[in-house]
Design a protein around this motif. Structure first.
Motif, short mmCIF file in Angstrom:
data_model
loop_
_atom_site.label_atom_id
_atom_site.label_comp_id
_atom_site.label_asym_id
_atom_site.label_seq_id
_atom_site.Cartn_x
_atom_site.Cartn_y
_atom_site.Cartn_z
N LYS A 273 -0.72 3.53 -7.51
CA LYS A 273 -0.81 2.82 -8.79
C LYS A 273 -0.64 1.31 -8.61
N THR A 274 0.38 0.94 -7.83
CA THR A 274 0.63 -0.48 -7.59
C THR A 274 -0.50 -1.10 -6.80
N SER A 275 -1.03 -0.35 -5.81
CA SER A 275 -2.12 -0.88 -5.00
C SER A 275 -3.33 -1.17 -5.86
N LYS B 269 0.36 8.30 1.17
CA LYS B 269 1.00 9.32 0.34
C LYS B 269 0.87 10.68 1.00
N SER C 72 6.61 -4.55 -10.48
CA SER C 72 6.30 -3.76 -9.29
C SER C 72 5.52 -4.57 -8.27
N ALA D 196 -3.21 3.55 0.49
CA ALA D 196 -2.09 4.10 -0.26
C ALA D 196 -2.21 5.62 -0.36
N SER E 141 0.79 -1.23 0.00
CA SER E 141 0.00 0.00 0.00
C SER E 141 0.82 1.27 0.00
N SER E 142 2.09 1.21 -0.44
CA SER E 142 2.87 2.44 -0.40
C SER E 142 2.68 3.29 -1.64
N GLU E 143 2.10 2.72 -2.69
CA GLU E 143 1.90 3.51 -3.91
C GLU E 143 0.51 3.25 -4.49
#
Lengths: 366, 196
Positions: free
Chosen positions: B38-40, B158, B104, B154, B34-36
């Motif tokens: 887009k990836t999440s 952010k 990713s 995420a 959950s740090s980004e």
């Protein structure tokens, strides 16, 4: 009894069906088929898709330099992909500068062959070959550095420039379950085309160094790929300043031997640094070179001489020696070899002494 | 078992019975990926896809093979095999068609195999005796709910990127605290519908 049979059959049936499905997927989705790679718009190769570009090229006997063995941690295996490389991956971003990125530079160990590709590589990589050497001798020159001499079979020879490096392939052994390529500078003269000599320092838990130090014995075979590198002897009349610490001495030795056998009489000063006198190696050979070449001067210095060394020579780091011995360097060129820290601290000193940046050649050992 | 409309199940599994925030299932990749945003979102889509498909597949396998043969007790192993095979398939597809996503997601893509939210959905639908349509709605809804939670997380992470967080709470620590607060907020939805 019947339930057991039904249970086993059911589980096997379901598993079998899924296995069938997956193997079909493997044949279709994960199968990339044959792809064409065009190198420098002239050479065309057909390779099996799905692999990394690096291993596809190695299979075709084109040896892209790679010190980490394809793990994406050294950044040596850069290749310009002009077509068919797809998006650059997050794993490459740390090694590719924004300018290179625009030109399409990729790490070939990360970029996979999924489409027909157009790539650009330096022409000299075509002369890189794979050699099967045998170990002529392997001996200790210090408690942590081994000196290897590798001989080629009768019919073969290697051409390289003094200062370049090769990669050795350390096979699997007890304690290391993968083959790794590691880069080492050639210490012997290019005049000697039948052999290469290497100095290999022991690195704790280093896969290749452990292999060389603990497993490699005389007359064993060793696969070597090379030569690589843009660090080599430059033909001109400038005065030469050489700086090396530890095994960084290897390419300097190669350059000095090359100059001796070609009777090149340029003025050379070589600053050789080590911690204690135990770490200074091949001092006899260097003394011999000093005797044969009147214009060659060796300055050896120890940063931490111990009591028992009885060291009467210079004490300090190579940077101190440069400050002390070097006056005007505006018409000199430098060859630096060793740890990145040493090189990064030497370059500004040379600059302050008036040496133009384009006359400083270096090879960082990482 | 009272008949619940599939749409009710669908929305309930997004809001009132969110897999992460009310059942605390599928936490590992929730915390780690959950740090980004887009990836999440991408992982959320992969989870939703796997959930929707495996709930239907497992439903069919369970009611057409296991129940008639009286082998209901095999459901754990069978469900897990089906999920594993399916994730393998999804991995192949992502590697081929969404290469940068493949890198990713890294290890978390194969880890969907053992994402407890996924096995959880398959088991809940059996325990709650859903029919096929209900199960499908439950699968899709749970996937979307999971995606909603991870993308929201995420987004929050952010936002707090520049915030001063006590040293010991950086990373996973603060994420767990935020998860708790989010769960409290989602608790507000509970009681609107009952799906079990």
């Amino acid at each position: 009894m019947e339930t057991i049979g039904v249970t086993v059959l059911t589980i096997s049936g379901i598993t079998g069906l899924l296995a069938l499905l997956l193997s079909i997927a493997n044949k279709t989705i994960a199968n990339y088929g044959e792809k064409k790679i065009v190198i420098n718009k002239s050479k065309e190769l057909t390779v099996e898709g799905g692999d990394t570009l690096l291993s596809a090229l190695i299979e075709q006997k084109i040896f892209i330099p790679s010190a980490c063995g394809g793990k994406g941690s050294c950044g040596y295996c850069k290749v310009t992909v002009t077509e068919g490389g797809g998006e650059i991956l997050a794993t490459e971003l740390g090694y590719v500068t924004p300018k290179e990125r625009e030109e399409g530079v990729r790490l070939s160990c990360q970029c996979k062959v999924r489409n027909d590709m157009q790539i650009q590589i330096p022409e000299e990589l075509f002369s890189v070959k794979q050699y099967d050497y045998h170990v002529e001798f392997i001996k200790d020159v210090t408690p942590t550095i081994k000196h290897l001499r590798l001989g080629l079979p009768e019919a073969e020879e290697i051409t390289f420039k003094a200062g370049q490096y090769v990669q050795i392939l350390a096979p699997k052994y007890k304690g290391s379950d993968e083959e790794v390529y590691r880069a080492y500078s050639i210490a012997s003269s290019p005049v000697d085309t039948k052999a290469v000599e290497l100095y290999i320092g022991y690195v704790k838990e280093g896969k290749a160094t452990t292999y060389v130090h603990n497993f490699l014995k005389p007359s064993m075979k060793l696969t070597v790929v090379g030569p690589y590198g843009d660090f080599f002897y430059q033909d001109n009349d400038r005065e030469m300043v050489m700086v090396a610490i530890g095994t960084g001495m290897a390419p300097i030795m190669s350059i000095l031997k090359y100059m001796r056998s070609n009777k090149i009489d340029r003025k050379v000063t070589f600053f050789f640094g080590a911690r204690t006198s135990e770490d200074l190696f091949e001092m006899d050979t260097l003394a011999e070179l000093e005797k044969d070449m009147p214009n060659f001067k060796l300055v050896a210095c120890l940063s931490r001489p111990s009591e028992k060394d009885n060291w009467t020579g210079e004490v300090g780091r190579v940077t101190d020696m440069l400050e002390k011995y070097l006056t005007n360097a505006s018409n000199s060129e430098a060859y630096l070899c060793g740890s990145p820290v040493m090189i990064d601290s030497v370059i500004p000193i040379l600059g302050a002494k008036g040496m133009p940046e384009e006359h400083i050649y270096y090879d960082k050992f990482e | 078992m009272i008949e619940i409309h599939p749409l009710v199940i669908f929305f309930a599994s997004i809001f009132t019975n969110n897999m992460i925030l009310s059942n605390f299932l599928g936490m590992c990749s929730f915390i780690a990926v959950s740090s980004e945003i887009k990836t999440s979102l991408s992982l959320g889509q992969a989870v939703t896809f796997v959930l929707a498909t495996t709930s239907v597949l497992n439903y069919i396998v369970y009611y057409t093979i296991l129940v008639p043969l009286g082998l209901e007790y095999l459901r754990f192993i069978v469900f897990i095999i089906v999920i594993a095979a399916f994730v393998q398939l999804v991995e192949m597809i992502i590697e081929r068609y969404f290469e940068s996503l493949y890198y990713s997601l890294g290890i978390f893509l194969p880890l969907i195999t053992v994402n407890c939210a996924i096995l959880g959905v398959s088991l809940f639908m059996i325990i709650r005796e859903y029919n096929l349509i209900q199960s499908f709605a439950f699968g899709v809804g749970s996937g979307l709910g999971w995606t909603l939670a991870i993308v929201a997380m995420a987004g929050i992470r952010k936002k707090i990127m520049g915030a001063k967080i006590p040293k010991g709470l950086e990373g996973a620590g603060i994420t767990l605290i935020i998860t708790g607060i989010m769960a409290l907020a989602f608790l507000g939805f509970s009681g609107i519908v009952q799906i079990q």
